[in-house]
Design an enzyme around this catalytic site. Structure first.
Site, PDB file in Angstrom:
ATOM      1  N   LYS A  30       0.904  -1.268  -0.076  1.00  0.00           N
ATOM      2  CA  LYS A  30       0.014   0.124  -0.018  1.00  0.00           C
ATOM      3  C   LYS A  30       0.877   1.171   0.005  1.00  0.00           C
ATOM      4  O   LYS A  30       2.194   1.339   0.448  1.00  0.00           O
ATOM      5  CB  LYS A  30      -0.836  -0.040   1.318  1.00  0.00           C
ATOM      6  CG  LYS A  30      -0.115  -0.122   2.675  1.00  0.00           C
ATOM      7  CD  LYS A  30      -1.087  -0.290   3.789  1.00  0.00           C
ATOM      8  CE  LYS A  30      -0.262  -0.318   5.043  1.00  0.00           C
ATOM      9  NZ  LYS A  30      -0.718  -0.659   6.127  1.00  0.00           N
ATOM     10  N   ARG A 128     -10.262  -0.406  15.318  1.00  0.00           N
ATOM     11  CA  ARG A 128     -10.114   0.443  13.830  1.00  0.00           C
ATOM     12  C   ARG A 128     -11.031  -0.200  12.959  1.00  0.00           C
ATOM     13  O   ARG A 128     -12.190   0.297  13.291  1.00  0.00           O
ATOM     14  CB  ARG A 128      -8.785   0.200  13.760  1.00  0.00           C
ATOM     15  CG  ARG A 128      -8.179   1.339  12.378  1.00  0.00           C
ATOM     16  CD  ARG A 128      -6.769   1.336  11.987  1.00  0.00           C
ATOM     17  NE  ARG A 128      -6.257   0.237  11.332  1.00  0.00           N
ATOM     18  CZ  ARG A 128      -5.036  -0.116  10.912  1.00  0.00           C
ATOM     19  NH1 ARG A 128      -4.257   1.041  10.897  1.00  0.00           N
ATOM     20  NH2 ARG A 128      -4.864  -1.194  10.250  1.00  0.00           N
ATOM     21  N   HIS A 160      -6.458  -7.339  12.969  1.00  0.00           N
ATOM     22  CA  HIS A 160      -5.035  -6.536  13.033  1.00  0.00           C
ATOM     23  C   HIS A 160      -4.661  -6.273  14.463  1.00  0.00           C
ATOM     24  O   HIS A 160      -5.689  -5.873  15.259  1.00  0.00           O
ATOM     25  CB  HIS A 160      -5.177  -5.304  12.311  1.00  0.00           C
ATOM     26  CG  HIS A 160      -4.025  -4.399  11.812  1.00  0.00           C
ATOM     27  ND1 HIS A 160      -2.869  -5.058  11.090  1.00  0.00           N
ATOM     28  CD2 HIS A 160      -3.804  -3.129  12.021  1.00  0.00           C
ATOM     29  CE1 HIS A 160      -2.222  -4.115  10.995  1.00  0.00           C
ATOM     30  NE2 HIS A 160      -2.203  -2.881  11.640  1.00  0.00           N
ATOM     31  N   ARG A 216       0.769 -10.717   7.134  1.00  0.00           N
ATOM     32  CA  ARG A 216       0.692  -9.380   6.225  1.00  0.00           C
ATOM     33  C   ARG A 216       1.801  -8.655   6.656  1.00  0.00           C
ATOM     34  O   ARG A 216       1.855  -8.235   7.718  1.00  0.00           O
ATOM     35  CB  ARG A 216      -0.554  -8.732   6.548  1.00  0.00           C
ATOM     36  CG  ARG A 216      -1.880  -9.651   5.968  1.00  0.00           C
ATOM     37  CD  ARG A 216      -3.002  -8.463   6.246  1.00  0.00           C
ATOM     38  NE  ARG A 216      -2.942  -7.810   7.634  1.00  0.00           N
ATOM     39  CZ  ARG A 216      -3.748  -8.349   8.634  1.00  0.00           C
ATOM     40  NH1 ARG A 216      -4.263  -9.579   8.500  1.00  0.00           N
ATOM     41  NH2 ARG A 216      -3.408  -7.553   9.925  1.00  0.00           N
ATOM     42  N   TYR A 262      15.191  29.729   7.956  1.00  0.00           N
ATOM     43  CA  TYR A 262      14.054  30.469   8.519  1.00  0.00           C
ATOM     44  C   TYR A 262      14.087  30.565  10.272  1.00  0.00           C
ATOM     45  O   TYR A 262      14.422  29.475  11.025  1.00  0.00           O
ATOM     46  CB  TYR A 262      12.800  29.721   8.335  1.00  0.00           C
ATOM     47  CG  TYR A 262      12.486  29.851   6.732  1.00  0.00           C
ATOM     48  CD1 TYR A 262      12.296  31.086   6.087  1.00  0.00           C
ATOM     49  CD2 TYR A 262      12.344  28.580   5.918  1.00  0.00           C
ATOM     50  CE1 TYR A 262      12.025  31.309   4.933  1.00  0.00           C
ATOM     51  CE2 TYR A 262      11.942  28.740   4.683  1.00  0.00           C
ATOM     52  CZ  TYR A 262      11.860  30.090   4.098  1.00  0.00           C
ATOM     53  OH  TYR A 262      11.383  30.282   2.747  1.00  0.00           O
ATOM     54  N   CYS A 313      13.590  23.433   5.327  1.00  0.00           N
ATOM     55  CA  CYS A 313      12.752  24.177   4.394  1.00  0.00           C
ATOM     56  C   CYS A 313      11.987  23.238   3.402  1.00  0.00           C
ATOM     57  O   CYS A 313      12.197  22.141   3.377  1.00  0.00           O
ATOM     58  CB  CYS A 313      13.817  25.092   3.658  1.00  0.00           C
ATOM     59  SG  CYS A 313      14.766  26.179   4.576  1.00  0.00           S
ATOM     60  N   MET A 314      11.223  23.741   2.531  1.00  0.00           N
ATOM     61  CA  MET A 314      10.414  23.036   1.874  1.00  0.00           C
ATOM     62  C   MET A 314      11.271  22.203   0.638  1.00  0.00           C
ATOM     63  O   MET A 314      11.041  20.982   0.545  1.00  0.00           O
ATOM     64  CB  MET A 314       9.355  23.834   1.008  1.00  0.00           C
ATOM     65  CG  MET A 314       8.368  23.050   0.198  1.00  0.00           C
ATOM     66  SD  MET A 314       7.048  24.035  -0.851  1.00  0.00           S
ATOM     67  CE  MET A 314       6.160  24.583   0.378  1.00  0.00           C
ATOM     68  N   ASP A 315      12.283  22.810   0.149  1.00  0.00           N
ATOM     69  CA  ASP A 315      13.027  22.453  -0.823  1.00  0.00           C
ATOM     70  C   ASP A 315      14.450  22.044  -0.314  1.00  0.00           C
ATOM     71  O   ASP A 315      15.394  21.685  -1.185  1.00  0.00           O
ATOM     72  CB  ASP A 315      13.138  22.989  -2.099  1.00  0.00           C
ATOM     73  CG  ASP A 315      11.889  23.712  -2.275  1.00  0.00           C
ATOM     74  OD1 ASP A 315      10.753  22.752  -2.699  1.00  0.00           O
ATOM     75  OD2 ASP A 315      11.529  25.086  -2.210  1.00  0.00           O
TER      76      ASP A 315
HETATM   77  C1  LIG Z   1      -0.310  -1.627   6.972  1.00  0.00           C
HETATM   78  C2  LIG Z   1      -0.770  -2.973   7.301  1.00  0.00           C
HETATM   79  C3  LIG Z   1       0.064  -3.814   7.599  1.00  0.00           C
HETATM   80  C4  LIG Z   1       1.413  -4.158   7.368  1.00  0.00           C
HETATM   81  O1  LIG Z   1       1.925  -3.589   8.731  1.00  0.00           O
HETATM   82  P1  LIG Z   1       3.353  -3.546   9.094  1.00  0.00           P
HETATM   83  O2  LIG Z   1       3.525  -3.336  10.510  1.00  0.00           O
HETATM   84  O3  LIG Z   1       4.215  -2.490   8.258  1.00  0.00           O
HETATM   85  O4  LIG Z   1       4.005  -4.890   8.709  1.00  0.00           O
HETATM   86  C5  LIG Z   1      -0.814  -5.093   7.768  1.00  0.00           C
HETATM   87  N1  LIG Z   1      -2.137  -5.282   7.887  1.00  0.00           N
HETATM   88  C6  LIG Z   1      -2.718  -4.258   7.765  1.00  0.00           C
HETATM   89  C7  LIG Z   1      -4.174  -4.187   7.936  1.00  0.00           C
HETATM   90  C8  LIG Z   1      -2.170  -2.951   7.506  1.00  0.00           C
HETATM   91  O5  LIG Z   1      -2.998  -1.741   7.200  1.00  0.00           O
END
Ligand SMILES: *Cc1c(COP(=O)(O)O)cnc(C)c1O
Length: 380
Positions: A30, A128, A160, A216, A262, A313-315
């Site tokens: 992602k 969540r 999760h 995951r 700045y 700074c930004m850049d």
């Molecule tokens: C981002 C995410 C992960 C990966 O988590 P890590 O800590 O980067 O391994 C796994 N499952 C879900 C649902 C996530 O949103």
């Protein structure tokens, strides 16, 4: 530029695979693969033995399909109104945690004449996403009905962790217990849960009971430790994949007492040389890592790590080189694996009061990605 070592990605997936086997690995790609580049990273992760790819949004999964990536992909955030027809047509697995989401998936399945692939998300304590324990039975009844009708197939059931990185945290066994209960309830409602998955990177390494059928893994794929205080990346066998580097745009001498950047929050204590590094918060270098009177993020220039003189700074950022020699065009390494003495994403996270996930993921689209390694030749 952000150099992304795809061999490191491939290696890291192999490390996770060996650690969690016989469980399989879903590489989480992602957010443009945590800033590393969606498609090249996905290909490298598959080459490393990942059998699934995970993304948040359906459009991220469609981008993978558009690039010709045919592996199993799960997208886990749905909002009402998302057009699910392309996802069903493309054979993308979609997560649902509410009846309305299931019904919209079923509608897409009927419209396409195909069976939709679904993963069921249950909340085991993080509050969540996921169906709450109160919502779970009704979701299961709806699922059972649509499975019988042939509109959906349940490919997985998942949850999760909130705190899998924290050693001994009581929420970890509590979430596992809630997951076991949710799986039992699913079977009682006639739903085969399919692949069970609960582990992120931290749980993949530190919570063996949480590995189930699939883990995951996100951060670990990028070679960073999900809990550096428990085990560094090197201790886990991981290799950080991203190096952020730039060439000095300007070098100058300033006299003692000169204020820098700045707000003039930094003052040269003696005559000193300043180098201008052309990356800033517009590129994702955190402004919170500015010099605060005690510390800052650090950039490797001319063989040593240099503090940031004043504000990001930004850049651009200005670094204090002391009396060392440097010239425009010299390489400045903001972060990387740390092998040449440069700071790591973990160091920057500490300097900015954040986590390494955010440091790499926020490197912006203005920064060119340069992919290296054998996997870079596989075509992106
Ligand atoms: C981002 C995410 C992960 C990966 O988590 P890590 O800590 O980067 O391994 C796994 N499952 C879900 C649902 C996530 O949103």
């Amino acid at each position: 530029m952000a150099l992304v070592d795809l061999d490191a990605v491939e290696h890291n997936v192999e490390v996770v695979r060996r650690a969690v086997g016989p469980a399989a690995v879903m590489a989480v790609v992602k957010a443009d693969a945590y800033g590393h580049g969606l498609v090249p990273v996905a290909r490298a992760a598959l080459a490393g033995g990942a059998t699934w790819l995970g993304v948040a949004h359906v459009h991220e999964a469609l981008a993978l399909r558009g690039a010709g990536v045919e592996a199993d992909v799960l997208a886990w955030i749905l909002t009402p109104g998302t057009d699910l027809l392309p996802a069903v047509r493309a054979g993308i697995d979609v997560s649902v945690s509410a009846v309305w989401a299931l019904e919209s998936l079923v509608a897409a399945a009927r419209a396409t004449g195909r069976c939709a692939r679904v993963h069921l998300e249950v909340d085991t304590g993080m509050s969540r996403g996921g169906a709450s324990p109160a919502e779970w039975p009704a979701l299961l009844d709806a699922v059972a009905k649509h499975v019988d009708a042939g509109d959906v197939v349940v490919r997985g059931t998942w949850a999760h962790f909130a705190s899998a990185d924290v050693a001994g945290d009581p929420s970890v066994p509590a979430q596992l217990q809630a997951f076991e209960a949710a799986l039992r309830t699913a079977r009682e409602h006639g739903v085969d849960p399919g692949l069970r998955h609960h582990a992120n990177s931290a749980a993949a390494f530190f919570v063996p009971q949480a590995r189930y059928d699939l883990v995951r893994a996100g951060l670990a794929v990028y070679g960073l430790s999900p809990a550096p205080e428990r085990a560094t990346a090197a201790e886990l066998g991981l290799r950080p994949a991203m190096t952020l580097a730039a060439r000095l745009a300007h070098v100058r001498r300033v006299p003692a007492g000169a204020g820098v950047s700045y707000g003039l929050t930094y003052t040269a204590q003696a005559d000193t040389t300043l180098g201008l590094v052309p990356v800033g918060y517009g590129d994702g270098v955190p402004r919170h890592a500015s010099w605060d009177g005690r510390r800052s993020g650090e950039v490797l220039v001319a063989g040593a790590r240099r503090r940031i003189a004043g504000r990001v700074c930004m850049d651009q950022v200005v670094v204090d080189l002391g009396d060392d020699a440097a010239e425009a065009g010299d390489l400045a390494v903001v972060f990387g694996p740390g092998e040449a003495g440069e700071a790591t994403a973990d160091d920057w996270a500490a300097a900015a009061g954040t986590i390494s996930w955010e440091i790499v993921t926020r490197i912006g689209s203005r920064v060119p990605r340069v992919h290296t390694g054998r996997a870079a030749g596989r075509g992106a």
